[in-house]
Scaffold this motif. Structure first.
Motif, short mmCIF file in Angstrom:
data_model
loop_
_atom_site.label_atom_id
_atom_site.label_comp_id
_atom_site.label_asym_id
_atom_site.label_seq_id
_atom_site.Cartn_x
_atom_site.Cartn_y
_atom_site.Cartn_z
N GLN A 174 0.87 -1.18 0.00
CA GLN A 174 0.00 0.00 0.00
C GLN A 174 0.91 1.23 0.00
O GLN A 174 1.77 1.34 0.86
N ALA A 175 0.72 2.13 -0.95
CA ALA A 175 1.60 3.31 -1.03
C ALA A 175 1.22 4.35 0.01
O ALA A 175 2.07 4.99 0.61
N ASN A 176 -0.09 4.53 0.19
CA ASN A 176 -0.56 5.61 1.06
C ASN A 176 -1.34 5.03 2.25
O ASN A 176 -2.10 4.07 2.10
N PHE A 177 -1.17 5.67 3.39
CA PHE A 177 -1.84 5.25 4.63
C PHE A 177 -3.35 5.12 4.45
O PHE A 177 -3.98 4.24 5.04
N VAL A 178 -3.95 5.99 3.62
CA VAL A 178 -5.41 5.95 3.47
C VAL A 178 -5.88 4.74 2.64
O VAL A 178 -7.08 4.47 2.60
N GLU A 179 -4.94 4.03 2.01
CA GLU A 179 -5.33 2.83 1.26
C GLU A 179 -5.69 1.68 2.20
O GLU A 179 -6.33 0.71 1.79
N ALA A 180 -5.23 1.78 3.45
CA ALA A 180 -5.58 0.74 4.42
C ALA A 180 -7.07 0.84 4.75
O ALA A 180 -7.64 1.93 4.75
N SER A 181 -7.69 -0.31 5.01
CA SER A 181 -9.10 -0.30 5.38
C SER A 181 -9.22 -0.02 6.88
O SER A 181 -8.22 -0.13 7.61
N GLU A 182 -10.41 0.31 7.31
CA GLU A 182 -10.62 0.57 8.74
C GLU A 182 -10.22 -0.66 9.58
O GLU A 182 -9.59 -0.53 10.63
N GLU A 183 -10.58 -1.83 9.07
CA GLU A 183 -10.24 -3.06 9.79
C GLU A 183 -8.72 -3.26 9.87
O GLU A 183 -8.18 -3.67 10.90
N GLU A 184 -8.03 -2.93 8.79
CA GLU A 184 -6.56 -3.07 8.79
C GLU A 184 -5.92 -2.10 9.78
O GLU A 184 -4.89 -2.41 10.39
N ILE A 185 -6.50 -0.92 9.93
CA ILE A 185 -5.97 0.05 10.91
C ILE A 185 -6.19 -0.48 12.33
O ILE A 185 -5.30 -0.41 13.17
N ARG A 186 -7.36 -1.06 12.58
CA ARG A 186 -7.60 -1.66 13.91
C ARG A 186 -6.56 -2.74 14.20
O ARG A 186 -6.04 -2.84 15.30
N ASP A 187 -6.25 -3.56 13.18
CA ASP A 187 -5.28 -4.64 13.37
C ASP A 187 -3.86 -4.12 13.62
O ASP A 187 -3.06 -4.79 14.28
N LEU A 188 -3.56 -2.93 13.09
CA LEU A 188 -2.22 -2.35 13.28
C LEU A 188 -1.91 -2.14 14.76
O LEU A 188 -0.75 -2.20 15.18
N ALA A 189 -2.96 -1.93 15.57
CA ALA A 189 -2.75 -1.65 16.99
C ALA A 189 -2.00 -2.78 17.71
O ALA A 189 -1.20 -2.52 18.60
N SER A 190 -2.22 -4.03 17.30
CA SER A 190 -1.56 -5.16 17.99
C SER A 190 -0.05 -5.08 17.87
O SER A 190 0.67 -5.12 18.87
N VAL A 191 0.44 -4.99 16.62
CA VAL A 191 1.89 -4.95 16.40
C VAL A 191 2.48 -3.68 17.01
O VAL A 191 3.52 -3.72 17.67
N PHE A 192 1.80 -2.57 16.81
CA PHE A 192 2.33 -1.29 17.27
C PHE A 192 2.45 -1.27 18.79
O PHE A 192 3.41 -0.76 19.35
N LYS A 193 1.46 -1.87 19.44
CA LYS A 193 1.49 -1.93 20.91
C LYS A 193 2.68 -2.76 21.39
O LYS A 193 3.39 -2.34 22.31
N VAL A 194 2.90 -3.89 20.75
CA VAL A 194 4.02 -4.75 21.16
C VAL A 194 5.35 -4.00 20.98
O VAL A 194 6.20 -4.00 21.87
N VAL A 195 5.50 -3.34 19.84
CA VAL A 195 6.76 -2.65 19.54
C VAL A 195 7.01 -1.51 20.54
O VAL A 195 8.11 -1.38 21.09
N LEU A 196 5.99 -0.70 20.80
CA LEU A 196 6.15 0.42 21.73
C LEU A 196 6.44 -0.09 23.15
O LEU A 196 7.26 0.48 23.87
N ALA A 197 5.77 -1.17 23.54
CA ALA A 197 5.99 -1.72 24.88
C ALA A 197 7.39 -2.30 25.01
O ALA A 197 8.06 -2.13 26.04
N LYS A 198 7.89 -2.96 23.97
CA LYS A 198 9.25 -3.51 24.01
C LYS A 198 10.27 -2.39 24.20
O LYS A 198 11.19 -2.50 25.01
N LEU A 199 10.10 -1.30 23.45
CA LEU A 199 11.00 -0.15 23.59
C LEU A 199 10.92 0.44 24.99
O LEU A 199 11.93 0.78 25.60
N TYR A 200 9.69 0.55 25.48
CA TYR A 200 9.44 1.15 26.80
C TYR A 200 10.17 0.36 27.90
O TYR A 200 10.84 0.93 28.74
N TYR A 201 10.03 -0.97 27.86
CA TYR A 201 10.62 -1.77 28.93
C TYR A 201 12.13 -1.97 28.75
O TYR A 201 12.88 -1.98 29.71
#
Ligand SMILES: [Zn+2]
Ligand SMILES: [Zn+2]
Length: 338
Positions: free
Chosen positions: A246-273
């Motif tokens: 996907q070239a542009n962020f808006v090409e993602a569907s609403e469902e795909e954006i919801r799913d992004l939260a899982s990976v993003f949460k793990v990555v931010l938490a790993k950095l945090y700890y």
């Protein structure tokens, strides 16, 4: 008054927005109210414009996600905008004076208030909150992409003083610009050249290799992958990308954006700890609005922890000196259990 001037030799643009020098700083807290990292541990701060109950202190609200009448995420115009909303009809005006080019400082500069609570943190808040923040980014991007004055939408987060934030309450920002900066054009040009040479998107090729090799892999799920890039510019530099092109962020569907939260949460938490809540910047790097659907560009989130300072050599050459290999960073991040 805001004006954008172009350097005659480099064609780089600089925004002049003098109002921004009046921005407040809220890092001076009363004694006894600070948490372990010198940050405020109170849920509500009377002087904070982003806290729940202080909504009257912010400029106009543009968007919100609400539950039972209470807001969970709010988007407001920035009180000290780098670029200003257009108040006239017609295209953004260009001006020529002598050999120099400038244009009106038109754009949208928005603040995404990520939580009603002052002491919340993106890295530790629950998944649904993070999902709402990402959905808000997406809704604002979809909306602003329809405005023909804007060519690029940049969503970013400055976390901590080293990363340049001025207010402690969890928030990110969005700036829509009426031009595409040379830095972004160069990245687009190089990825297009790669596409010309090999007939493939360079980011798709990176994803394929990193998933096979796994040495720099931080985390993956069905739809997204996070890895430390081969030529990481800073320690613990991380890219999060959709596996699907996907070239542009808006090409993602609403469902795909919801799913992004899982990976993003793990990555931010790993950095945090791992790094004890480091200062960092992240940016959603996406194609210009009119380049949606391009085969050579691939949107991603780039996370840049602020563990080092750019010095003379970096500024003069554009070449960064990194003191740790991304393979080691990825291994340390994989070892953090979250
Ligand atoms: Zn607050
Ligand atoms: Zn791709």
């Amino acid at each position: 008054m805001v004006v954008i001037r172009q350097d005659l030799a480099t064609r780089d643009w600089t925004i002049f927005s003098t109002e921004r020098s009046k921005r407040p700083k809220d890092f001076r807290h009363e004694e006894g109210k600070l948490g372990s990292k010198g940050k405020c541990k109170d849920e509500y701060v009377e002087s904070c414009p982003f806290c729940k109950g202080n909504e009257h202190m912010t400029p106009r609200e543009l968007f919100s996600i609400r539950e039972d009448g209470e807001w969970l995420v709010r988007v407001v115009l920035n009180k000290y905008p780098a670029l200003e909303i257009k108040n006239f009809c017609g295209p953004v005006t260009r001006h020529i004076k002598g050999p120099y080019l400038s244009m009106d400082g038109i754009g949208s500069h928005e603040v995404i208030i990520e939580s009603p609570r002052h002491n919340d943190d993106l890295a530790t808040m629950d998944r649904r909150n993070l999902e709402n923040v990402l959905l808000t980014y997406w809704h604002r991007s979809v909306d602003l992409s329809k405005n023909e004055d804007y060519q690029l939408i940049i969503i970013f987060r400055n976390h901590g003083i080293e990363a340049g934030t001025s207010l402690e309450h969890p928030h990110s920002q969005l700036i829509a610009t009426p031009f595409v900066p040379g830095y972004v054009r160069n990245k687009l040009y190089e990825s297009q050249r790669y596409f010309d040479n090999f007939g493939r998107c360079p980011y798709c090729d990176m994803i394929d290799y990193e998933l096979k090799d796994r040495e720099r892999l931080v985390y993956e799920d069905e739809k997204y992958v996070a890895f430390t890039p081969y030529a990481s510019v800073v320690p613990y530099n991380i890219l999060v990308l959709p596996k699907k092109h996907q070239a542009n962020f808006v090409e993602a569907s609403e469902e795909e954006i919801r799913d992004l939260a899982s990976v993003f949460k793990v990555v931010l938490a790993k950095l945090y700890y791992l790094l004890d809540n480091p200062d960092y910047n992240y940016v959603i790097d996406s194609s210009p609005t009119d380049k949606s659907g391009e085969r050579h560009y691939h949107w991603h989130i780039e996370i840049l922890p602020r563990l080092t300072t750019r010095a003379g050599f970096e500024i003069g050459s554009g070449v960064t000196i990194n003191f740790i290999f991304p393979e080691d960073c990825a291994r340390h991040l994989r070892e953090v259990k979250v």
